[in-house]
Design a protein around this motif. Structure first.
Motif, mmCIF file in Angstrom:
data_model
loop_
_atom_site.group_PDB
_atom_site.id
_atom_site.type_symbol
_atom_site.label_atom_id
_atom_site.label_comp_id
_atom_site.label_asym_id
_atom_site.label_seq_id
_atom_site.Cartn_x
_atom_site.Cartn_y
_atom_site.Cartn_z
ATOM 1 N N TYR A 147 0.940 -1.411 -0.170
ATOM 2 C CA TYR A 147 0.222 0.174 -0.107
ATOM 3 C C TYR A 147 0.857 1.032 0.247
ATOM 4 O O TYR A 147 0.861 1.908 1.278
ATOM 5 C CB TYR A 147 -1.099 -0.569 1.136
ATOM 6 N N PHE A 175 -7.057 -0.338 -2.402
ATOM 7 C CA PHE A 175 -7.582 0.698 -2.359
ATOM 8 C C PHE A 175 -6.971 1.746 -2.341
ATOM 9 O O PHE A 175 -7.961 2.704 -1.514
ATOM 10 C CB PHE A 175 -7.601 -0.179 -0.235
ATOM 11 N N ARG A 203 -15.805 -0.066 4.412
ATOM 12 C CA ARG A 203 -15.280 -0.511 2.935
ATOM 13 C C ARG A 203 -16.266 -1.762 2.611
ATOM 14 O O ARG A 203 -17.059 -1.440 2.893
ATOM 15 C CB ARG A 203 -13.876 -1.159 2.539
ATOM 16 N N GLU A 234 -12.586 -8.640 -2.028
ATOM 17 C CA GLU A 234 -13.677 -9.747 -1.367
ATOM 18 C C GLU A 234 -15.063 -8.861 -1.669
ATOM 19 O O GLU A 234 -15.518 -8.777 -0.436
ATOM 20 C CB GLU A 234 -13.013 -9.430 0.028
ATOM 21 N N ASN A 245 -10.669 -11.848 -5.470
ATOM 22 C CA ASN A 245 -9.729 -12.707 -4.182
ATOM 23 C C ASN A 245 -11.348 -13.383 -3.508
ATOM 24 O O ASN A 245 -11.719 -12.462 -2.720
ATOM 25 C CB ASN A 245 -8.841 -12.202 -3.314
ATOM 26 N N TRP A 295 -7.660 -9.203 13.818
ATOM 27 C CA TRP A 295 -9.572 -9.317 13.660
ATOM 28 C C TRP A 295 -10.180 -9.926 14.607
ATOM 29 O O TRP A 295 -11.404 -10.007 14.701
ATOM 30 C CB TRP A 295 -10.125 -9.216 12.392
ATOM 31 N N GLU A 331 -5.712 -0.957 10.304
ATOM 32 C CA GLU A 331 -5.073 -2.894 10.199
ATOM 33 C C GLU A 331 -3.808 -2.616 10.873
ATOM 34 O O GLU A 331 -2.707 -2.929 10.673
ATOM 35 C CB GLU A 331 -5.216 -3.486 9.458
ATOM 36 N N HIS A 359 -1.961 -5.171 12.663
ATOM 37 C CA HIS A 359 -1.804 -6.095 11.839
ATOM 38 C C HIS A 359 -0.931 -7.012 11.595
ATOM 39 O O HIS A 359 -0.189 -5.937 10.701
ATOM 40 C CB HIS A 359 -3.326 -6.803 10.114
HETATM 41 C C1 GAL Z 1 -8.584 -9.708 4.248
HETATM 42 C C2 GAL Z 1 -8.614 -8.574 3.241
HETATM 43 C C3 GAL Z 1 -7.347 -7.138 3.618
HETATM 44 C C4 GAL Z 1 -7.241 -7.308 5.007
HETATM 45 C C5 GAL Z 1 -6.948 -8.872 5.584
HETATM 46 C C6 GAL Z 1 -7.005 -8.681 6.976
HETATM 47 O O1 GAL Z 1 -10.355 -9.988 3.909
HETATM 48 O O2 GAL Z 1 -9.215 -8.629 2.095
HETATM 49 O O3 GAL Z 1 -7.589 -6.232 2.525
HETATM 50 O O4 GAL Z 1 -7.914 -6.606 5.714
HETATM 51 O O5 GAL Z 1 -7.822 -9.176 5.375
HETATM 52 O O6 GAL Z 1 -6.442 -9.787 7.630
#
Ligand code: GAL
Length: 685
Positions: free
Chosen positions: A20, A51, A117, A156, A248, A321, A361, A364
């Motif tokens: 990104y 994005f 989103r 997604e 995806n 998450w 995120e 993450h």
């Molecule tokens: C996916 C999504 C990504 C990111 C990821 C985090 O579901 O496509 O953009 O958010 O989860 O685990």
């Protein structure tokens, strides 16, 4: 002239990451550092632009591509290939403010506020038009770029919109399908509870009590996503017809029928986020996470069985998450990603390359954490795997070709979800598919997980758990499959309803009754404290020995023309058939009338495989929680991936002298010890 076909044939095993740069482009030096780190991490592919809409089109019709030009050029100069995304997964604020109709409406009629989103209206002509415009710009600018490997369409796709535009489109779709309200009322059985529709406009809410309506709504929403993808892809194809497209998909997701969407893209990719060592590990054996993940790989691969698929997102570390996301234990990064390759993935891509500094995120997992270092455990795991991938080049053009299928069918899954029945709290459609898949996994068999529309002639054995809804033609095709020598296994709750979710009259399993030679009379629901023993019949034709246990759901069936292989040995139905067998033509069809325990399923599966002449991969059984898979290299030599999903070491018994270790080139001993979460790649000598 037929249109040219875009084929996904990556030049090497993909090792990539979502990148990104738009989040960092205002900070000098980051791009240069990232390009260096991409190489150091042994990555060869970047997914870019997912994005980035607001950075590409900061105001309506005002495009700024200079930063992306620089990123594309930099990635190319550093030997990276690009999966370039269309940005429709998140819409800019100016767009949402200017055109409220593009914002999704919830089930209760409220239009969502802008933010988050994946929440655009799938029908809005304005959104489709705006997406077309930005996609056209992207296609024209980068369609011939030397770094471009594939188009990543949106992100997604998910969810439903209930706005007036979507509802009107739904009614239009229904009009095309049913032509008359009379036909619709019949299909939806709407004389029930006075639900009869007398004008199309009355179809205004998703009434969960009308199962035919719910099924049609899900089919319609799938259709809308399909046309949306088609609209997104059109400008890309126009400029770059040979660049393949993908979108995806998500593992457990079932609001859309992915089998219907698969033809809209050139290759299948999916996002895999197993929670290792999390809740699943606490309540079920640790290796179940590996089992489920493999099942999903086999499901996505089977959506285009002759094409490579791609594990396009997985975390290099933790997710952020889940309720609790432990770190991956040592060994698991390598083993879980080799798993994907062993099942035919064209590689592995991570979400994400560099951890974002702010927002949702920021915590993450990422290849490069906030410290920006290249000497972390995660970075090294990624780097080591990338080095190993270079040795797997001979596998690039081979594809698994399993002879076994375990059917996971969205239409049946939906109808099971919707049904109000005696087993409401223990329907477990997907878990049941995995239970039937597990015995194959445990002995290293290759398996496809297709839907009911699959080409059955590819397989020798088909297991169809809870194939509740039969589409027109499925029973005939299964019959032809058996007549031609196939082995079919069905279970309780098979063949109860037709494509409109209307029960087959004249006895379940409806149009499969003749093939299976049985008739279902009643369905018992067992509470957790009650189980029923299963007893094989003496000298049964399948050679079944050992007892089993039925739990949760037992059909009381009559063997009309089928032979009985095992009976219930408990409850008031002692002695009644629990497992039946019927030969038709050159093949055989089995029915399991109850939900059996894992041990019995293993015995039963081994017996049908013996009968079908499909030998296990290794002579000696694999230890529990270890799986194996072979892939052929370019010379037709089998490579075997051995993967231990236990948190303790496991010993695999091999035929000595026949295998050598790919990484050490040493012959492997007959008793090969795999460390906890360890994996080895062996090459046949
Ligand atoms: C996916 C999504 C990504 C990111 C990821 C985090 O579901 O496509 O953009 O958010 O989860 O685990």
């Amino acid at each position: 002239m037929p249109a040219p076909v875009a084929r996904f044939r990556p030049p090497q095993l993909i090792h990539g990451a979502d990148y990104y740069p738009e989040q960092w482009r205002h900070i000098p030096g980051v791009l240069a550092a990232d390009l260096r780190l991409f190489k150091e991490a042994e990555l060869n592919t970047a997914t870019v632009g997912v994005f980035a809409w607001a950075e590409l089109e900061p105001a309506e019709g005002v495009y700024q591509f200079d930063w992306l030009d620089e990123v594309m050029a930099g990635l190319h100069a550093h030997g990276q290939r690009v999966l370039l995304a269309t940005p429709s997964g998140a819409k800019p604020n100016w767009l949402a403010a200017q055109y409220p109709e593009i914002r999704r409406v919830g089930e209760h009629g409220q239009r969502e506020a802008q933010g988050f989103r994946h929440n655009h209206c799938l029908t809005s002509p304005i959104y489709r038009e705006k997406v077309k415009l930005i996609n056209t710009q992207i296609a024209q600018r980068y369609g011939q770029h030397p770094a471009l490997l594939a188009w990543h369409i949106s992100n997604e796709y998910g969810g439903y919109c209930y706005c007036p535009l979507c509802k009107a489109a739904f009614r239009e779709w229904l009009r095309k399908k049913y032509v008359t309200l009379e036909a619709l009322n019949d299909a939806w059985w709407s004389r029930f509870w006075s639900h009869r529709y007398t004008a199309w406009e009355q179809i205004d809410r998703l009434d969960e009590s009308i199962h035919g309506l719910c099924l049609d709504w899900k089919r319609f929403m799938t259709h809308q996503v399909g046309t949306f993808i088609r609209a997104e892809v059109a400008p890309l194809r126009q400029v770059a017809p040979l660049i393949p497209t993908t979108t995806n998909m998500m593992g457990h997701y079932d609001l859309y029928d992915y089998h219907t969407l698969a033809p809209e893209v050139d290759f299948i990719s999916w996002d895999s986020y197993p929670i290792w060592h999390g809740q699943e590990g606490a309540t079920t054996p640790h290796w179940h996470v590996g089992l489920w993940t493999t099942f999903l790989h086999d499901m996505f691969r089977a959506m285009k069985p002759d094409e490579p698929f791609l594990l396009i997102e997985t975390t290099p570390s933790q997710v952020n998450w889940g309720p609790l996301s432990p770190l991956k234990r040592p060994g698991l990064h390598r083993t879980s990603n080799l798993l994907a390759v062993s099942r035919g993935s064209a590689g592995v891509c991570y979400f994400q390359f560099r951890a974002s500094r702010g927002s949702n995120e920021k915590f993450h997992g990422a290849v490069v954490a906030h410290d920006g270092r290249n000497d972390t455990r995660v970075f090294r795991d990624v780097q080591t795997l990338g080095q190993l991938f270079k040795n797997l080049a001979p596998l690039e053009n081979s594809r698994p070709r399993p002879q076994i299928a375990v059917i996971q069918d969205y239409q049946s899954r939906w109808s099971v979800q919707e049904m109000q029945s005696p087993i409401n709290q223990q329907k477990n459609y997907l878990a049941t598919c995995v239970e039937h898949y597990a015995p194959f996994w445990q002995q290293g068999y290759g398996v496809d997980v297709p839907g009911q529309a699959a080409d059955f002639s590819r397989y020798q054995v088909i297991v169809a758990p809870m194939l509740h809804l039969l589409l027109p033609g499925t029973a005939e095709r299964l019959t032809a499959f058996v007549e031609n020598g196939g082995t079919l296994v069905t279970t309780y709750l098979t063949g109860y309803v037709n494509e409109s979710d209307l029960c087959f009259v004249g006895g379940f399993p409806g149009p499969l009754r003749k093939l299976l030679g049985i008739r279902v009379e009643e369905l018992d629901a067992l509470p957790a404290f009650r189980t029923v023993p299963i007893q094989p019949v003496a000298a049964n034709a399948l050679g079944l020995v050992g007892t089993g246990v039925a739990r949760e759901v037992c059909e009381l069936i009559h063997a009309e023309t089928a032979e009985v292989m095992a009976t219930y040995a408990g409850e008031f139905y002692t002695g009644r058939p629990a497992v039946t067998r019927q030969v038709t033509g050159r093949g055989v069809a089995y029915h399991l009338a109850a939900r059996m325990d894992a041990d019995f399923l293993q015995i039963f599966t081994a017996a049908i495989l013996r009968e079908a002449g499909l030998a296990p991969l290794l002579r000696d059984a694999l230890p529990t929680g270890v799986t194996a898979q072979t892939r052929m290299d370019a010379d037709g030599t089998p490579w075997m991936f051995l993967m231990n999903f236990n948190e303790t070491p496991a010993t695999v018994t091999l035929n000595p002298m026949t295998w050598s270790d790919l990484e050490t080139a040493q012959e492997v001993p007959a008793a090969l010890i795999l460390p906890a979460f360890g994996s080895r790649i062996l090459r046949q000598r």
